[in-house]
Design a protein around this motif. Structure first.
Motif, PDB file in Angstrom:
ATOM      1  N   ILE A 217     -10.847   0.001 -11.792  1.00  0.00           N
ATOM      2  CA  ILE A 217     -11.703   0.252 -10.638  1.00  0.00           C
ATOM      3  C   ILE A 217     -10.818   0.676  -9.473  1.00  0.00           C
ATOM      4  CG2 ILE A 217     -13.545  -1.293 -11.376  1.00  0.00           C
ATOM      5  CD1 ILE A 217     -12.439  -3.420  -9.514  1.00  0.00           C
ATOM      6  N   SER A 218     -11.325   1.561  -8.658  1.00  0.00           N
ATOM      7  CA  SER A 218     -10.557   2.100  -7.542  1.00  0.00           C
ATOM      8  C   SER A 218     -10.823   1.288  -6.275  1.00  0.00           C
ATOM      9  CB  SER A 218     -10.930   3.568  -7.308  1.00  0.00           C
ATOM     10  OG  SER A 218     -10.238   4.087  -6.189  1.00  0.00           O
ATOM     11  N   LEU A 219      -9.785   0.596  -5.801  1.00  0.00           N
ATOM     12  CA  LEU A 219      -9.837  -0.121  -4.525  1.00  0.00           C
ATOM     13  C   LEU A 219      -8.596   0.272  -3.728  1.00  0.00           C
ATOM     14  CD1 LEU A 219     -10.980  -3.715  -5.623  1.00  0.00           C
ATOM     15  CD2 LEU A 219     -12.394  -1.882  -4.670  1.00  0.00           C
ATOM     16  N   PRO A 220      -8.614   1.469  -3.161  1.00  0.00           N
ATOM     17  CA  PRO A 220      -7.403   1.968  -2.489  1.00  0.00           C
ATOM     18  C   PRO A 220      -7.042   1.145  -1.261  1.00  0.00           C
ATOM     19  CG  PRO A 220      -9.276   3.407  -2.039  1.00  0.00           C
ATOM     20  CD  PRO A 220      -9.732   2.424  -3.077  1.00  0.00           C
ATOM     21  N   VAL A 221      -5.753   0.839  -1.135  1.00  0.00           N
ATOM     22  CA  VAL A 221      -5.290   0.156   0.078  1.00  0.00           C
ATOM     23  C   VAL A 221      -4.816   1.164   1.117  1.00  0.00           C
ATOM     24  CG1 VAL A 221      -4.743  -2.018  -1.066  1.00  0.00           C
ATOM     25  CG2 VAL A 221      -3.010  -0.217  -0.962  1.00  0.00           C
ATOM     26  N   LEU A 222      -4.674   2.414   0.711  1.00  0.00           N
ATOM     27  CA  LEU A 222      -4.460   3.527   1.635  1.00  0.00           C
ATOM     28  C   LEU A 222      -5.328   4.679   1.148  1.00  0.00           C
ATOM     29  CD1 LEU A 222      -0.548   3.617   2.027  1.00  0.00           C
ATOM     30  CD2 LEU A 222      -2.191   2.717   3.684  1.00  0.00           C
ATOM     31  N   ASP A 223      -6.149   5.258   2.025  1.00  0.00           N
ATOM     32  CA  ASP A 223      -6.927   6.419   1.590  1.00  0.00           C
ATOM     33  C   ASP A 223      -6.033   7.654   1.594  1.00  0.00           C
ATOM     34  OD1 ASP A 223      -6.822   7.479   4.212  1.00  0.00           O
ATOM     35  OD2 ASP A 223      -8.804   6.690   4.743  1.00  0.00           O
ATOM     36  N   ASN A 224      -6.586   8.796   1.247  1.00  0.00           N
ATOM     37  CA  ASN A 224      -5.775  10.005   1.115  1.00  0.00           C
ATOM     38  C   ASN A 224      -5.048  10.359   2.411  1.00  0.00           C
ATOM     39  OD1 ASN A 224      -6.767  10.240  -1.512  1.00  0.00           O
ATOM     40  ND2 ASN A 224      -8.440  11.598  -0.896  1.00  0.00           N
ATOM     41  N   ASP A 225      -5.769  10.331   3.522  1.00  0.00           N
ATOM     42  CA  ASP A 225      -5.171  10.690   4.811  1.00  0.00           C
ATOM     43  C   ASP A 225      -4.137   9.662   5.253  1.00  0.00           C
ATOM     44  OD1 ASP A 225      -6.755  12.951   4.907  1.00  0.00           O
ATOM     45  OD2 ASP A 225      -8.313  12.012   6.137  1.00  0.00           O
ATOM     46  N   GLU A 226      -4.438   8.382   5.033  1.00  0.00           N
ATOM     47  CA  GLU A 226      -3.505   7.325   5.428  1.00  0.00           C
ATOM     48  C   GLU A 226      -2.210   7.417   4.630  1.00  0.00           C
ATOM     49  OE1 GLU A 226      -6.893   3.977   6.662  1.00  0.00           O
ATOM     50  OE2 GLU A 226      -6.035   4.032   4.636  1.00  0.00           O
ATOM     51  N   ARG A 227      -2.331   7.676   3.345  1.00  0.00           N
ATOM     52  CA  ARG A 227      -1.140   7.794   2.509  1.00  0.00           C
ATOM     53  C   ARG A 227      -0.284   8.973   2.961  1.00  0.00           C
ATOM     54  NH1 ARG A 227      -0.181  10.612  -2.512  1.00  0.00           N
ATOM     55  NH2 ARG A 227       1.592   9.699  -3.610  1.00  0.00           N
ATOM     56  N   ALA A 228      -0.933  10.104   3.254  1.00  0.00           N
ATOM     57  CA  ALA A 228      -0.193  11.275   3.725  1.00  0.00           C
ATOM     58  C   ALA A 228       0.486  10.991   5.061  1.00  0.00           C
ATOM     59  CB  ALA A 228      -1.138  12.467   3.848  1.00  0.00           C
TER      60      ALA A 228
ATOM     61  N   ARG B 127       9.253   2.203  10.606  1.00  0.00           N
ATOM     62  CA  ARG B 127       7.963   2.415  11.281  1.00  0.00           C
ATOM     63  C   ARG B 127       6.873   2.720  10.255  1.00  0.00           C
ATOM     64  NH1 ARG B 127       5.634   7.066  13.985  1.00  0.00           N
ATOM     65  NH2 ARG B 127       4.042   6.347  15.450  1.00  0.00           N
ATOM     66  N   ALA B 128       7.212   3.491   9.238  1.00  0.00           N
ATOM     67  CA  ALA B 128       6.245   3.804   8.187  1.00  0.00           C
ATOM     68  C   ALA B 128       5.796   2.537   7.468  1.00  0.00           C
ATOM     69  CB  ALA B 128       6.850   4.794   7.191  1.00  0.00           C
ATOM     70  N   ARG B 129       6.749   1.644   7.138  1.00  0.00           N
ATOM     71  CA  ARG B 129       6.393   0.401   6.458  1.00  0.00           C
ATOM     72  C   ARG B 129       5.526  -0.490   7.344  1.00  0.00           C
ATOM     73  NH1 ARG B 129      11.673   0.993   4.138  1.00  0.00           N
ATOM     74  NH2 ARG B 129      12.606  -0.167   5.868  1.00  0.00           N
ATOM     75  N   LYS B 130       5.817  -0.514   8.627  1.00  0.00           N
ATOM     76  CA  LYS B 130       5.053  -1.343   9.556  1.00  0.00           C
ATOM     77  C   LYS B 130       3.614  -0.840   9.677  1.00  0.00           C
ATOM     78  CE  LYS B 130       6.016  -1.078  13.940  1.00  0.00           C
ATOM     79  NZ  LYS B 130       6.692  -1.236  15.257  1.00  0.00           N
ATOM     80  N   ILE B 131       3.462   0.463   9.859  1.00  0.00           N
ATOM     81  CA  ILE B 131       2.119   1.042   9.955  1.00  0.00           C
ATOM     82  C   ILE B 131       1.386   0.910   8.626  1.00  0.00           C
ATOM     83  CG2 ILE B 131       0.852   3.219  10.254  1.00  0.00           C
ATOM     84  CD1 ILE B 131       3.042   4.030  12.273  1.00  0.00           C
ATOM     85  N   GLY B 132       2.121   1.172   7.543  1.00  0.00           N
ATOM     86  CA  GLY B 132       1.517   1.065   6.218  1.00  0.00           C
ATOM     87  C   GLY B 132       1.036  -0.338   5.914  1.00  0.00           C
ATOM     88  N   ALA B 133       1.836  -1.346   6.284  1.00  0.00           N
ATOM     89  CA  ALA B 133       1.441  -2.729   6.030  1.00  0.00           C
ATOM     90  C   ALA B 133       0.148  -3.078   6.751  1.00  0.00           C
ATOM     91  CB  ALA B 133       2.560  -3.678   6.452  1.00  0.00           C
ATOM     92  N   ALA B 134       0.025  -2.645   7.991  1.00  0.00           N
ATOM     93  CA  ALA B 134      -1.192  -2.930   8.751  1.00  0.00           C
ATOM     94  C   ALA B 134      -2.408  -2.293   8.082  1.00  0.00           C
ATOM     95  CB  ALA B 134      -1.036  -2.426  10.184  1.00  0.00           C
TER      96      ALA B 134
END
Length: 352
Positions: free
Chosen positions: A37-48, A61-68
């Motif tokens: 089942i698909s439960l994305p923790v980052l959507d397409n735009d967020e991942r990009a 900074r990427a890890r900090k924003i990504g974690a949030a």
């Protein structure tokens, strides 16, 4: 905890309550573990966005924003599609390579009390196992190909044979394509990776000691390529051929391809690609039959002037080992049931 799988059978028979793919929707759409089942923790735009920051600005900074973003999206999943699970729930979570996305989500699930585990190497480890099964290792099955001219209802015979206990793999079904110029199906074809996932899933659990029937195909079905291990096994496989008169095949094609024949403009466009092969005059005649709405005459002409010559040419080139020929004068339900019985008998005989 981290799960490591050593073969595709172990991955597909994982034993967990659910498999959760936390990759982006685009990654999931290209391919995923069967049943996930698909439960994305980052959507397409967020991942990009996070990826761009990581490469062009600052990994920290990427890890900090990504974690949030990951924990915010994870909370939404927990409050939504996962809210009904009790304390004994045991999910298997994976991301692209078993890193931060799946680890973070599994950690959060574990803090709730759920027995979440992650996949060592993530989707990439699953993909390596698929590649090993279909590209590197010999296929451990004794294949038999079901051949015959276009319109001999080979695809319609497969479910009848499966109902009789014959081991069957529907290659065209997996590719979502009927294997010819006019063979496109609504929704289009899966990606090559998703096609290969469907193949390993279809072969999973079959008995290597018994024959597996597949429809005779070229090395491509539409735009999808048959993987090397499968194609090698097919080239070495004996054939059972189904034979039927041209008129019966044309009638069957007119019904089976009704969706294609109904769109005259698109049909003309597709057939125009055959002008270099069949000549402008022949293709113009087909166009006249389309304009007249004479689907039966059109399918007769297409079979006689294109499909049958192409099949004969391919057969001369490959010289298949035809062990049995099943002949039927009709292609209605009762005739197909009788043909399926004959094919089953041939598979059980010492001839195959």
């Amino acid at each position: 905890m981290v799960q490591e799988f050593n073969d595709i059978a172990g991955f597909l028979d994982h034993g967990f309550d659910d498999v959760i793919d936390v990759r982006s929707p685009a990654e999931f759409a290209e391919d995923h573990v069967p049943g996930a089942i698909s439960l994305p923790v980052l959507d397409n735009d967020e991942r990009a966005r996070v990826g761009t920051i990581y490469k062009q600005d600052s990994p920290f900074r990427a890890r900090k924003i990504g974690a949030a973003l990951v924990f915010r999206n994870a909370a939404t999943h927990i409050e939504g599609p996962l809210a009904h699970h009790d304390g004994g729930w045991r999910p298997l979570v994976y991301c692209w390579r078993g890193g931060q996305r799946s680890g973070s989500f599994a950690w959060m699930l574990g803090q709730i009390g759920w027995r979440a585990e992650t996949v060592q190497g993530g989707y990439k480890s699953y993909r390596r196992l698929v590649t090993r099964a279909l590209y590197d290792d010999p296929l451990p099955y004794r294949l038999v190909q079901l051949g015959g001219y276009t319109g001999t209802a080979k695809t319609a015979l497969l479910p009848r044979l499966k109902a009789r206990g014959v081991q069957v793999v529907d290659l065209e079904g997996a590719a979502q394509h009927r294997g010819s110029l006019l063979g496109g199906m609504p929704g289009g074809q899966p990606s090559q990776k998703a096609f290969e996932t469907r193949l390993v899933q279809a072969f999973q659990g079959l008995d290597p000691a018994r024959p597996v029937l597949v429809e005779a195909e070229s090395s491509k079905i539409g735009a999808r390529i048959l993987p090397p291990s499968l194609w090698s096994a097919m080239k070495d496989a004996p054939w059972i051929e189904i034979s039927a008169p041209l008129e019966a095949r044309a009638a069957y094609l007119a019904e089976a391809y009704a969706d294609v024949l109904a769109d005259g403009d698109r049909l003309r466009e597709k057939l125009s690609f055959l002008i270099p092969h069949r000549g402008r005059e022949v293709v113009a005649h087909w166009s006249d039959l389309i304009a007249a709405g004479d689907h039966q005459a059109l399918t007769v002409a297409l079979a006689a002037q294109h499909y049958d010559p192409a099949y004969d040419k391919s057969k001369r080139a490959t010289a298949p080992d035809v062990r049995a020929v099943v002949r039927t004068e009709r292609l209605d339900d009762s005739a197909l049931d009788a043909a399926a019985a004959e094919i089953e008998a041939a598979l059980q005989s010492k001839v195959i």
